[in-house]
Design an enzyme around this catalytic site. Structure first.
Site, PDB file in Angstrom:
ATOM      1  N   SER A  50       0.759  -1.291   0.083  1.00  0.00           N
ATOM      2  CA  SER A  50       0.058   0.156  -0.009  1.00  0.00           C
ATOM      3  C   SER A  50       1.008   1.222   0.087  1.00  0.00           C
ATOM      4  CB  SER A  50      -0.879   0.033   1.040  1.00  0.00           C
ATOM      5  OG  SER A  50       0.041   0.108   2.487  1.00  0.00           O
ATOM      6  N   ASP A  83      -1.277  -1.680  -3.858  1.00  0.00           N
ATOM      7  CA  ASP A  83      -2.668  -1.676  -3.249  1.00  0.00           C
ATOM      8  C   ASP A  83      -3.194  -0.413  -3.007  1.00  0.00           C
ATOM      9  OD1 ASP A  83      -4.705  -3.027  -2.237  1.00  0.00           O
ATOM     10  OD2 ASP A  83      -3.799  -3.115  -0.265  1.00  0.00           O
ATOM     11  N   GLY A 193      -9.602  -4.474   7.745  1.00  0.00           N
ATOM     12  CA  GLY A 193      -9.303  -4.474   9.416  1.00  0.00           C
ATOM     13  C   GLY A 193      -9.876  -5.701  10.110  1.00  0.00           C
ATOM     14  N   HIS A 223     -11.495  -7.596  -1.437  1.00  0.00           N
ATOM     15  CA  HIS A 223     -10.760  -6.838  -0.447  1.00  0.00           C
ATOM     16  C   HIS A 223     -11.345  -7.440   0.793  1.00  0.00           C
ATOM     17  CE1 HIS A 223      -8.290  -3.586  -2.789  1.00  0.00           C
ATOM     18  NE2 HIS A 223      -8.946  -4.478  -3.621  1.00  0.00           N
TER      19      HIS A 223
END
Ligand code: ZN
Length: 337
Positions: A50, A83, A193, A223
């Site tokens: 990311s 990402d 998360g 995702h």
């Protein structure tokens, strides 16, 4: 073998009806753990970073760690993927670094941050415009592109999606046709998360089939696909952690999603949990230890165990040698002329 374009690996996964794990990485132990699992199971693998991971690792360190994985595993197809790229500039940076795939997340407007730290959703036309720009730039270089339609909940780095909007199947065909994306992240109710669901997980699995029918040749991406294994949450809390009731997507649901048409399965949280649980336990049980190799090594082993099992469960194991991986130049010639 050099890094492989993502489109090729996901095309093979679509034909073979299996899911390819895309694992978020930012340090050496994670990469080594994943590569050990991939090598032992002969699994094609997507290592993804990311914007936060690039920042943390100062980009060039992460690049060379991934290249080390390639050098050590010359017979495994490895993809290096960005990402949640927030803008064209970040995608260009990743491509310049040698990434063979980028995600442009134009479903949210990252240039605007609301008071709660979240970003507002982008209009369809704006999403199409930005995603097309990235595709034009990336495809000229043979690099694959993942776009996103709909928004995911939860937090990834500092990014919060303020509202969760499931992907509208009516928009999918037009989005893929106009942008030219190779892979599409769809929102089916997962979120990023460890706190994905309050009670039992509810995914809009039927949506996958409806979307799959509209775009039969585009890779679909899920995702927020960590399972949040309860033994890891318990281990963290037992050794001083304070995680609340965390809940993820069970592997049974992920397997269903793969059957219905998902090819790329993004996993970040489970690696974080495994690493943290093992390090907490190691430090608690060995209070005299101050050699970081001891506890980071324990963390590395924990990630390896959890991820190797996923590679087997998602059906990716054994598929590394099914095809002759392409270079970016070959990808450009074959798909993007
Ligand atoms: Zn994501």
């Amino acid at each position: 073998m050099p890094l492989v374009p993502m489109k090729q690996v996901l095309d093979e996964a679509r034909k073979g009806r299996y899911g390819v794990g895309a694992y978020n990485v930012n340090n050496m132990e994670q990469i080594q753990a994943l590569m050990q699992g991939a090598a032992e199971t002969r699994t094609p693998i997507i290592l993804q970073a990311s914007r936060g991971a690039l920042k943390y690792s100062n980009m060039v360190y992460l690049k060379h760690l991934i290249l080390a994985a390639v050098e050590e595993n010359p017979d495994l197809p490895i993809i290096c993927h960005l990402d949640h790229g927030p803008d064209l500039e970040t995608c260009k940076q990743a491509i310049a670094l040698g990434f063979t795939s980028v995600m442009i997340d134009a479903s949210l407007d990252y240039s605007v941050t609301k008071k709660d730290g979240s970003h507002p959703p982008r209009e369809f036309e704006d999403n199409v415009r930005l995603t097309t720009q990235v595709c034009n730039y990336a495809h000229k270089r043979g690099v694959s592109v993942e776009g996103e339609l709909g928004t995911l909940g939860g937090i990834e780095g500092k990014t919060k999606a303020s509202e969760v909007l499931l992907t509208d199947p009516e928009q999918v065909e037009e989005f893929v046709r106009r942008t030219g994306v190779d892979a599409l992240a769809i929102a089916i109710g997962t979120s990023h998360g460890a706190y994905k669901f309050k009670r039992s997980p509810k995914l809009a699995l039927k949506l996958i089939s409806r979307i799959r029918r509209r775009v039969p040749e585009t890779a679909l991406v899920m995702h927020g696909s960590s399972s949040v294994p309860q033994f890891l949450v318990k281990q963290i809390n037992r050794y001083g952690g304070k995680l609340k009731k965390a809940m993820g997507v069970p592997m049974s649901q992920i397997k269903k999603a793969i059957k219905l048409g998902i090819q790329k399965v993004n996993i970040d949280t489970d690696g974080r949990l495994a690493f943290t649980a093992a390090i907490r336990k190691h430090l608690a049980q060995n209070p005299g230890v101050f050699d970081q190799r001891a506890y980071l090594g324990a963390g590395r082993t924990a990630i390896y165990k959890v991820m190797k099992k996923k590679m087997i469960d998602m059906g990716t194991a054994g598929h590394a040698g099914d095809y002759e991986p392409m270079t970016l130049a070959q990808a450009k010639k074959k798909w993007y002329r």
